[in-house]
Scaffold this active site. Structure first.
Site, PDB file in Angstrom:
ATOM      1  N   ASP A 426       0.865  -1.185   0.000  1.00 49.56           N
ATOM      2  CA  ASP A 426       0.000   0.000   0.000  1.00 49.56           C
ATOM      3  C   ASP A 426       0.901   1.235   0.000  1.00 49.56           C
ATOM      4  OD1 ASP A 426      -1.750   2.083   0.514  1.00 49.56           O
ATOM      5  OD2 ASP A 426      -2.864   1.015   2.073  1.00 49.56           O
ATOM      6  N   HIS A 427       0.847   1.977  -1.105  1.00 51.27           N
ATOM      7  CA  HIS A 427       1.764   3.107  -1.250  1.00 51.27           C
ATOM      8  C   HIS A 427       1.417   4.279  -0.342  1.00 51.27           C
ATOM      9  CE1 HIS A 427       5.180   4.860  -3.001  1.00 51.27           C
ATOM     10  NE2 HIS A 427       5.006   4.518  -4.256  1.00 51.27           N
ATOM     11  N   ARG A 428       0.268   4.234   0.331  1.00 55.03           N
ATOM     12  CA  ARG A 428      -0.036   5.261   1.326  1.00 55.03           C
ATOM     13  C   ARG A 428       0.825   5.064   2.572  1.00 55.03           C
ATOM     14  NH1 ARG A 428      -6.283   4.187   2.211  1.00 55.03           N
ATOM     15  NH2 ARG A 428      -5.338   2.110   2.438  1.00 55.03           N
TER      16      ARG A 428
END
Length: 455
Positions: A426-428
């Protein structure tokens, strides 16, 4: 003789429905306390339910293959030698629920013995399950001392069974009370077109047919080269989870090809070690151990994005999810506190969980609360893939097939044991640098297990 209805309990954490797989008893059969009466399938596992009372089966209120809401009655029991229970005064529901307290198994509370997890004491002997409008349920009248007809408006109606095609033809969508009405009026449900939601046949449809004013049912074809399977149970839950994850978490996937020859040599060596003689140490166990060690350096992969709170929740423990293919679909049981386990303990846990999952006996509690997942696509001969992150997690590692391939070692091309890894994150929560570092660390320990002592 008192008559009681057994409602479908919540056998997991927040489950709302379950499918009736098969009944273990039939009407007229005597049952004892804690005797298994039905097998159900939830979105998480297959569960056998015990009977909380002794008596005689009066009626089965749901059919095999039918999906029933939690709280809806599924069986009626004539209580052997019991007197009808007086109806207590109605009390206001607590927290929007028709129940109060949560009796422990085997303990008695308010005159009621809890015999199943999630099945505790109530404020009255029987209550109608709340409808979608969240209104408080009304108490039913107490059972009469002698047999009496069951009024249809009082009894909650289980969800209708899913249509299917059998040798006898089309099985229509109709609830048990509607089927009973059709039988009493001599109406063939297969000749009707349901006017209810989703084609469900209603009482009005049956009455109209009896009066000769019903519309004929549309012809049902069973194609010779296609078949339809209802989406429910594990497949339904998996599909919804994957959609939610794919469209809420920005996925990034990175790949790494690793020479795992040293790992395979260590595995062969452990086979002759007396400490590992009774356990099967698979390559997946090595990958799981490497994942747990690498997460110490990159804790972001074991964190959770909390949208409502606007926070990232870092976990100081690893509940490792193991994606397992079963006849019921994909399930992901969890190895609790995997980061504190030795290689042997991990190997034992992996073997036990995967066997239980394939048998469809995974406990609902073992299906929730994961922090990071590993999926072994290599068992199918697949090199790698782009796995979808499980909801509530931030990373998933795909472990590919181990193959003999040409590899350059000290300037020479030699055959080596090689596999591919793929990490979706998850790039968040996880930046590219962090994801790359984690994947490289896992690969380094599989390429040289002695690196593990540096973590």
């Amino acid at each position: 003789m008192a008559v009681k209805q057994f409602p479908l309990p919540d056998v997991g954490e927040g489950l709302t429905e379950a499918e009736i797989v098969g009944w273990k008893v039939q009407p007229g059969e005597n049952v004892t306390v804690n005797q298994t009466i039905v097998e159900i399938e939830t979105a998480k596992a297959s569960v056998e339910l015990p009977c909380p009372w002794a008596g005689t089966v009066r009626e089965l209120l749901a059919e095999p293959g039918q999906t029933v809401d939690v709280g809806a009655p599924i069986i009626t029991i004539d209580m052997a030698g019991a007197e009808p229970e007086p109806e207590p005064e109605a009390q206001p529901a607590e927290s929007g629920s028709g129940e109060s307290g949560s009796g422990k198994i085997g303990e008695e509370s308010n005159g009621r013995v809890a015999t199943l997890v999630g099945y505790g004491p109530r404020t009255s002997s029987a209550k109608r399950r709340p409808r979608k409008d969240k209104t408080a349920p009304a108490a039913q009248t107490p059972a009469a001392a002698e047999p009496r007809p069951e009024p249809e408006p009082v009894q909650p109606e289980p969800v209708a069974a899913t249509p299917k095609t059998e040798e006898g033809g089309y099985v229509p969508l109709a609830k048990p009370p509607v089927r009973k009405l059709a039988k009493d009026l001599g109406v063939d449900l297969r000749s009707l077109a349901g006017s209810g939601s989703g084609g469900v046949i209603t009482r009005e449809d049956v009455r109209a047919a009896a009066e000769g004013t019903a519309a004929p049912a549309a012809p049902v074809r069973s194609g010779e080269r296609e078949r339809r399977v209802p989406v429910k149970g594990v497949r339904k839950a998996t599909a919804q989870a994957m959609v939610d994850s794919a469209f809420s978490a920005p996925h990034v996937t990175e790949f790494l090809t690793v020479d795992v020859t040293p790992m395979m040599e260590l595995r062969a060596k452990l086979k002759s070690d007396p400490r590992f003689s009774d356990v099967k140490v698979t390559p997946l166990a090595f990958a799981a151990k490497a994942l747990c060690l690498a997460a110490r350096r990159t804790p972001d992969v074991n964190a959770t994005w909390d949208e409502e709170a606007g926070e990232i929740v870092y976990k100081d423990y690893i509940h490792l999810g193991i994606a397992a293919a079963t006849p019921r679909g994909l399930v992901v049981p969890k190895v609790r506190d995997a980061d504190g386990m030795s290689l042997r303990e991990l190997a034992e846990s992996l073997e036990r969980l995967t066997e239980t999952a394939r048998e469809g006996k995974t406990a609902p509690a073992d299906m929730v609360g994961g922090t990071i997942t590993i999926t072994n696509v290599g068992v199918f001969g697949v090199d790698t893939g782009t796995p979808i992150i499980n909801p509530g997690e931030s990373a998933i590692l795909a472990f590919g097939a181990i193959r003999d391939m040409p590899w350059v070692v000290d300037g020479q091309v030699v055959p080596r044991k090689v596999c591919q890894l793929a990490l979706s994150f998850d790039h968040r929560v996880v930046d590219g640098q962090q994801g790359s570092q984690f994947l490289a660390d896992v690969g380094a320990m599989l390429a040289d297990p002695s690196m593990a002592i540096t973590y």
